[in-house]
Design a protein around this motif. Structure first.
Motif, mmCIF file in Angstrom:
data_model
loop_
_atom_site.group_PDB
_atom_site.id
_atom_site.type_symbol
_atom_site.label_atom_id
_atom_site.label_comp_id
_atom_site.label_asym_id
_atom_site.label_seq_id
_atom_site.Cartn_x
_atom_site.Cartn_y
_atom_site.Cartn_z
ATOM 1 N N GLU B 344 69.305 -73.907 -105.439
ATOM 2 C CA GLU B 344 68.658 -73.836 -106.756
ATOM 3 C C GLU B 344 68.074 -75.178 -107.189
ATOM 4 N N ASP B 345 68.693 -76.257 -106.759
ATOM 5 C CA ASP B 345 68.127 -77.574 -107.078
ATOM 6 C C ASP B 345 66.742 -77.736 -106.450
ATOM 7 N N LEU B 346 66.615 -77.314 -105.204
ATOM 8 C CA LEU B 346 65.325 -77.428 -104.511
ATOM 9 C C LEU B 346 64.271 -76.539 -105.173
ATOM 10 N N VAL B 347 64.683 -75.345 -105.591
ATOM 11 C CA VAL B 347 63.743 -74.453 -106.280
ATOM 12 C C VAL B 347 63.309 -75.099 -107.599
ATOM 13 N N GLU B 348 64.274 -75.635 -108.322
ATOM 14 C CA GLU B 348 63.974 -76.251 -109.610
ATOM 15 C C GLU B 348 63.004 -77.418 -109.444
ATOM 16 N N LYS B 349 63.285 -78.282 -108.475
ATOM 17 C CA LYS B 349 62.404 -79.442 -108.239
ATOM 18 C C LYS B 349 60.997 -79.009 -107.849
ATOM 19 N N SER B 350 60.904 -77.977 -107.027
ATOM 20 C CA SER B 350 59.584 -77.508 -106.591
ATOM 21 C C SER B 350 58.770 -76.977 -107.766
ATOM 22 N N LEU B 351 59.409 -76.214 -108.614
ATOM 23 C CA LEU B 351 58.703 -75.671 -109.776
ATOM 24 C C LEU B 351 58.271 -76.798 -110.713
ATOM 25 N N ALA B 352 59.164 -77.776 -110.899
ATOM 26 C CA ALA B 352 58.890 -78.873 -111.829
ATOM 27 C C ALA B 352 57.731 -79.739 -111.355
ATOM 28 N N SER B 353 57.573 -79.869 -110.054
ATOM 29 C CA SER B 353 56.546 -80.782 -109.550
ATOM 30 C C SER B 353 55.211 -80.088 -109.284
ATOM 31 N N HIS B 354 55.148 -78.777 -109.564
ATOM 32 C CA HIS B 354 53.918 -78.029 -109.265
ATOM 33 C C HIS B 354 53.005 -77.918 -110.485
ATOM 34 N N ASN B 355 51.711 -78.142 -110.257
ATOM 35 C CA ASN B 355 50.721 -77.902 -111.307
ATOM 36 C C ASN B 355 50.203 -76.477 -111.168
ATOM 37 N N ASN B 356 50.547 -75.651 -112.121
ATOM 38 C CA ASN B 356 50.230 -74.221 -112.023
ATOM 39 C C ASN B 356 48.726 -73.972 -112.006
ATOM 40 N N MET B 357 48.311 -73.031 -111.140
ATOM 41 C CA MET B 357 46.912 -72.592 -111.118
ATOM 42 C C MET B 357 46.886 -71.116 -111.450
ATOM 43 N N SER B 358 46.064 -70.750 -112.437
ATOM 44 C CA SER B 358 46.071 -69.343 -112.850
ATOM 45 C C SER B 358 45.153 -68.510 -111.963
ATOM 46 N N ASN B 359 45.509 -67.246 -111.879
ATOM 47 C CA ASN B 359 44.715 -66.254 -111.149
ATOM 48 C C ASN B 359 44.304 -66.700 -109.743
ATOM 49 N N PRO B 360 45.231 -67.133 -108.909
ATOM 50 C CA PRO B 360 44.885 -67.664 -107.590
ATOM 51 C C PRO B 360 44.401 -66.581 -106.630
ATOM 52 N N ASP B 361 43.476 -66.957 -105.729
ATOM 53 C CA ASP B 361 43.082 -66.021 -104.674
ATOM 54 C C ASP B 361 44.037 -66.168 -103.484
ATOM 55 N N LEU B 362 43.811 -65.345 -102.461
ATOM 56 C CA LEU B 362 44.728 -65.304 -101.326
ATOM 57 C C LEU B 362 44.812 -66.666 -100.630
ATOM 58 N N PHE B 363 43.672 -67.333 -100.516
ATOM 59 C CA PHE B 363 43.618 -68.641 -99.859
ATOM 60 C C PHE B 363 44.469 -69.655 -100.635
ATOM 61 N N THR B 364 44.303 -69.671 -101.945
ATOM 62 C CA THR B 364 45.076 -70.595 -102.786
ATOM 63 C C THR B 364 46.569 -70.319 -102.658
ATOM 64 N N ILE B 365 46.924 -69.046 -102.688
ATOM 65 C CA ILE B 365 48.336 -68.669 -102.563
ATOM 66 C C ILE B 365 48.904 -69.194 -101.250
ATOM 67 N N GLU B 366 48.141 -69.020 -100.173
ATOM 68 C CA GLU B 366 48.623 -69.483 -98.863
ATOM 69 C C GLU B 366 48.755 -71.003 -98.830
ATOM 70 N N GLU B 367 47.806 -71.673 -99.464
ATOM 71 C CA GLU B 367 47.846 -73.128 -99.546
ATOM 72 C C GLU B 367 49.077 -73.613 -100.320
ATOM 73 N N VAL B 368 49.284 -73.000 -101.479
ATOM 74 C CA VAL B 368 50.429 -73.378 -102.319
ATOM 75 C C VAL B 368 51.728 -73.076 -101.573
ATOM 76 N N ASP B 369 51.756 -71.949 -100.902
ATOM 77 C CA ASP B 369 52.939 -71.569 -100.117
ATOM 78 C C ASP B 369 53.231 -72.657 -99.071
ATOM 79 N N ARG B 370 52.196 -73.061 -98.341
ATOM 80 C CA ARG B 370 52.341 -74.058 -97.280
ATOM 81 C C ARG B 370 52.780 -75.406 -97.856
#
Lengths: 381, 381
Positions: B344-370
């Motif tokens: 849960e610490d790793l999940v929390e840190k990942s969420l905290a350090s991410h700049n949210n992008m709204s309405n992402p397309d498939l490419f963006t999702i894959e990029e963010v995932d990677r």
């Protein structure tokens, strides 16, 4: 707008039906109603809901009320009851009278093509074969108001009847569920009337305590859902939160739950096939409740339930005997004339002394009903 | 006859899907399937079910199997996975691969007009907006296989979505439900894998212990049933007998119950809108079970559930981050590289350090995932 003919307006189901009509006055309108002897309450209901036709039990009451409400039509007696049931403006009959007196108006309303919302369980118990045959012939829907049957009816939406493996009717066990048979010997009327979950009329509260109520519901379920008796189970569930369930042949079980509130099944029957909001209902909070309990229903402990299964399986006039004997016995108990356990003794004796007749017509049912009452009364004196 | 393309055939859901196909061989036929590295089991499945197309992870395995089964077509890799998903003969895709790798084949099968039976929850978690939009565009039905969503889907039959007040997802609480946060500090992988009710794969069993599984299901439910997050509740229910519920606006609650057996929701999805018998399933016996328990789900105790609600409400790429971070963290825990609470610490840190992008397309999702996986891995070394 659905126009509603309501039989038994001053009773427990009747007044709660009026609550639902009041809450949804843009959807429902009371067109006709019947009351018994409670003229005081009838007066208040008439003033508020302004039905076009009112049937009372006695001619004198009809005459008195006519003077007070000259624009309303009044009628009386058993003919008046049927007149209210079939009143032309109503498209829906809510039949919440108690006892086998509810049968004739239901049959008349079916013949008239009205949708039937049924809280009068004696109608199906004593004449299930006739009622279902007539409903099919006239293309009429029978919508249950009993919480258990409403639960099954709700769980059946979007499902096929052929896929049903088993109906599971839940039973609170009534006021005496934690007492042994020995402890039942000297219980009082007051104790019996103290139902743990539901606020209901006196007759049904006693029937809950003897579990005859559940027995009548088993017979009712048999007819309503065309399910054989060996596929109808009763499960003790003291909290009355799961109102009943269907097990399908893939082992999946669909249940309907809620806080005990009869307005929910009443409103469901009235709004069916849609649902309407019921803002004043208490929401189910399972985390707060914490635990739900389940137990096998013991047919030796609850002999009336056993008799009901036997009478249901025997069919013919046996369920009529079961019901009539029980009605007289419960009335005698409420009057302090017999003990609690004598209720089941009287039912047992009535069933044992009756020669079953198969496929009875309405006349035969009424005859058997009358003779059974005579028989039980003869044992009482 | 329904022809089925099955992704993830050797996994827990995959083999149970094959059980259902075996039990109903006159209704279902396996047309195509994918497996990962378990070639030994793949061989047995191919021999028994004779699919026309098989996709494996590695080219070498495809070549080996081709020599053994010359009449069957073999393919491999992520392209092979999609090929199996859209294989022409199948009308139904059962997607039970684990992780975000399941997204592309689902999108391809939707574009191809196939009915989707979805056990791969990451598909909806990371790209719910794209999947639901595509499903609507192509008139494709998404049928849930998760027991909770299947329960809600079953409870919804014959009902109107507009009448829903609240979805209530039940949660067993997983292997550690009775431990305090303090007691969670030193739990082992073996303890975490010991789920009290369900026999499932390793990843989902850990997700149950952290309650991230329930969090992902909340997001999945949001998309599947178009219900806002504040109308989705989680209720702790240790026995996993009530699989989930819908509360309607009249306060009536419809629930689906059963003994924990994933074949039931799998078969329901395959047989929908009908049901088929499942004779080998254990029947629910509530009298034997005796009690069902319910508790409020504490979002401070189960932080992953809290993160999931937050990520779901934030939308955009946040759920992708949640899911990717969790996948890497769980894998690291299973490999013994981090402690249970560090997930849960790793999940929390990942969420905290991410700049949210709204309405992402498939490419963006894959990029963010990677990128999220890279980020978590960087924290691990």
């Amino acid at each position: 707008m659905k126009y509603i003919n309501l039989l038994g307006a001053t009773g427990s189901i009747g007044t709660q039906t009026l609550d639902v009509i009041r809450e949804h006055s843009t959807h429902f309108k009371l067109s006709a109603m019947s009351v018994g002897r409670n003229i005081h309450l009838a007066r208040k209901i008439i003033s508020e809901f302004r039905p076009e036709l009112v049937s009372v039990m006695k001619k004198e009451d009809a005459d008195t009320l006519k003077l007070e409400f000259p624009e309303i039509k009044f009628t009386y007696g058993s003919e008046g009851l049927t007149e209210a049931a079939v009143y032309h403006k109503g498209s829906v009959l809510v039949n919440s009278v108690i006892g086998s007196v509810g049968l004739a108006p239901t049959m008349a309303a079916i013949a008239d093509g009205k949708t039937i919302c049924l809280a009068n369980k004696e109608t199906l118990v004593t004449a299930g074969h006739l009622v279902m045959e007539a409903a099919q012939k006239h293309g009429v829907e029978l919508l249950p108001i009993d919480s258990e049957h409403s639960a099954i009816f709700q769980a059946l939406q979007g499902e096929k009847k052929d896929n049903i493996e088993r109906l599971i009717l839940t039973a609170s066990g009534g006021s005496f569920r934690d007492r042994s048979r020995e402890e039942l010997k000297n219980v009082t009327v007051e104790e019996a009337l103290n139902h743990p979950n539901w606020s209901m009329g006196a007759k049904i509260t006693i029937d809950s305590a003897t579990m005859m109520n559940k027995g009548l519901e088993v017979i009712e379920a048999h007819w309503l859902f065309s399910i054989p008796y060996d596929q109808i189970d009763v499960l003790l569930h003291r909290e009355s939160i799961i109102h009943s369930m269907i097990e399908f042949h893939d082992s999946s079980v669909i249940a309907q739950l809620g806080t005990p509130d009869m307005r929910v099944p009443i409103q469901y029957a009235l709004s069916y096939p849609d649902r309407l909001p019921l803002k004043s209902a208490k929401r189910l909070n399972l985390a707060e409740i914490g635990r739900l309990h389940f137990e096998k229903a013991d047919l030796e402990r609850f002999r009336c339930l056993h008799f009901a299964y036997e009478a249901g399986k025997a069919g013919g006039t046996m369920p009529t005997v079961l019901n009539a004997a029980n009605e007289v016995a419960v009335a005698a108990f409420l009057e302090g004339r017999i003990t609690f356990l004598e209720i089941e003794d009287l039912v047992e004796k009535s069933l044992a002394s009756h020669n079953n007749m198969s496929n009875p017509d309405l006349f035969t049912i009424e005859e058997v009903d009358r003779k059974t009452r005579e028989f039980v009364n003869s044992l009482l004196t």
